[in-house]
Design an enzyme around this catalytic site. Structure first.
Site, PDB file in Angstrom:
ATOM      1  N   GLU A   1      97.952  17.960  37.062  1.00 28.15           N
ATOM      2  CA  GLU A   1      98.821  17.975  38.310  1.00 28.15           C
ATOM      3  C   GLU A   1      98.015  17.600  39.465  1.00 28.15           C
ATOM      4  OE1 GLU A   1     102.004  21.490  37.416  1.00 28.15           O
ATOM      5  OE2 GLU A   1     100.310  21.983  38.839  1.00 28.15           O
TER       6      GLU A   1
ATOM      7  N   GLU B   1     104.768  21.771  30.656  1.00 26.17           N
ATOM      8  CA  GLU B   1     104.822  23.146  31.093  1.00 26.17           C
ATOM      9  C   GLU B   1     106.197  23.660  31.383  1.00 26.17           C
ATOM     10  OE1 GLU B   1     102.065  24.335  34.074  1.00 26.17           O
ATOM     11  OE2 GLU B   1     100.334  23.260  33.240  1.00 26.17           O
TER      12      GLU B   1
END
Length: 477
Positions: free
Chosen positions: A118, A262
């Site tokens: 990220e 995720e």
């Protein structure tokens, strides 16, 4: 004989694979007392997980996955992106040390290398904008030159905040203006190399960040649907996924393969984070995955990695106190609730971790007749700043404790995190060690697990656990 046959049938039944091939799990290690990798790998095997996503490439930890056939996504932390982007030689060395070395016969089944995690989060304020893509190119080039390019693909897991829709409709999905140029480079590179786009989608975050967000839209119950032209979306997971597809279409890569890196629901640290909600979310998710219907724009099977495997008591709580409670297992490898991973009915407890050893059954609590009562607030705040008190957050599992037991929870958290050291239960003479469990029906006072020296050294964390400002204020008051 009948009893023996019945027992045999039970053993056969419990060995049936229940985790589908398209479901993996994230194995994070930001914890003060990590389980030994041997125990974790056995837990993965016992529960039928055939895919695991890691956040680093610790060779000692990765080595325990050798010979299991479990598909592995290695991780490269964000703080290594600059190093790998500056010099191709650095990337070559990384691939040699972390990939090639594991690929002997009977070695580790490495499928992906996650270059950063990220890296374009808005909270990073562009810190990794200039290093992520060069690092990605260098790693994939090194994999190619090592003869591994067809087997192992370099990817960049992105948070769903890299794209947006001003109308909240998927069809208006585009990448954020500040990252659009580099995302265009990345998605074209992924397409050229046959690598997927990895995205992390969190309906829980959508729910908690917007007070007006309809609760049932975060789950899979079909409430508060969104109408987008002729398409109806009944949950934010599918709407978010298709928003990404529109954003990819905007950059000319609408057919790029997508993996959900995720997805999950926390069980503590927030009033909307609890086991009942987590079970509800997962039950809905597994039914969607089992149906293989996909989304309106991408019908078919979806590949996802659950987040995560265990609770992690040293994770940053800057996003929220719930960050330490994403595990489908507790810190010690015990399943939190029954799950129907097959999505076809048949709730069952996952298989718990085996061979876990605990510290003695003793707890540090507030001394009933302690003097220096005026130090309680200061000592409680001090303990929480150096341990994990996220369960005391308003609406969390331990938020309803009486004042004395609240202090005891804080003291015990510090005591257990420090391996029940005698000096860790003093607090200016306010605390004492007891053998009677002070837990309540809703609030568990932990006793920590034993960690051997090799495990502790390998997983040593540099950061000190942080405490939210609101919780600090609570204790000081």
């Amino acid at each position: 004989m009948a009893v023996l046959w019945a027992g045999a049938l039970i053993l056969v039944a419990t060995s049936v694979k229940v985790v589908a091939d398209n479901i993996g799990v994230n194995w994070g290690t930001m914890t003060s007392h990590p389980l030994h990798p041997r125990i974790v790998v056995q837990l993965l095997k016992d529960n039928g997980f055939e895919k695991v996503k890691l956040f680093d490439s610790d060779p000692w930890m990765v080595g325990y996955l050798a010979g299991t056939g479990i598909e592995v996504m290695l991780g490269i932390p964000n703080d290594q992106l600059e190093f790998l982007s500056q010099d191709y030689g650095n990337a070559k060395d990384w691939v040699k040390e972390n990939c090639t070395s594991h690929l002997r016969k009977g070695g580790v089944n490495i499928k992906y290398v996650a270059v950063g995690n990220e890296p374009f989060l808005t909270s990073y304020k562009g810190r990794f904008l200039k290093t992520t893509f060069p690092a990605l190119k260098n790693i994939q080039k090194a994999l190619n030159e090592a003869g591994l390019g067809n087997k192992i693909k370099a990817v960049v897991p992105q948070n769903a905040d890299v794209y947006e829709s001003k109308s909240d409709k998927p069809s208006d999905g585009v990448f954020r203006r500040d990252v659009k140029a580099v995302m265009a480079q990345i998605v074209r590179f992924l397409k050229e190399n046959g690598a997927p786009f990895v995205v992390n989608i969190y309906p829980f975050i959508s729910l908690t960040m917007n007070s007006k967000f309809p609760s049932d839209f975060a789950f899979f119950d079909g409430g508060h649907p969104i109408q987008d032209d002729n398409v109806q979306y009944n949950n934010v997971f599918e709407a978010n996924f298709d928003t990404l597809i529109y954003a990819l279409k905007d950059l000319g890569t609408p057919n790029l393969t997508i993996l959900v890196g995720e997805v999950g629901w926390p069980t503590d640290g927030h009033k909307k984070a609890n086991k009942n909600s987590a079970k509800k979310f997962y039950d809905g998710l597994f039914k969607v995955l089992a149906s293989k219907k996909g989304t309106p724009l991408r019908p078919g099977e979806m590949d996802v990695y659950l987040f995560g495997l265990f609770d992690e008591d040293t994770k940053s709580i800057e996003p929220g106190n719930f960050e330490r409670h994403w595990g489908i297992f507790d810190f010690d490898g015990k399943p939190k609730f029954t799950m129907d991973i097959s999505g076809k009915g048949g709730d069952k407890h996952l298989v718990a971790a085996k061979g876990v050893k605990y510290l003695p059954k003793q707890w540090c609590v507030l001394e009933s007749y302690a003097s220096n009562q005026d130090l309680i607030g200061q000592q409680t705040g001090w303990a929480c700043a150096r341990s994990d008190c996220t369960a005391l957050q308003d609406g969390a599992s331990c938020s309803n404790l009486d004042p004395d037991r609240t202090v005891s929870y804080a003291f015990n958290s510090y005591y257990q995190m420090n391996n029940q050291d005698e000096d860790a239960c003093d607090f200016e003479g306010l605390a004492t060690v007891v053998s009677k469990d002070p837990s309540t029906m809703s609030c568990r006072f932990n006793t920590q697990i034993k960690v051997d020296g090799a495990t502790r050294l390998s997983f040593a964390q540099g950061a000190v656990p942080a405490i939210s400002s609101s919780l600090t204020l609570f204790f000081l008051l």
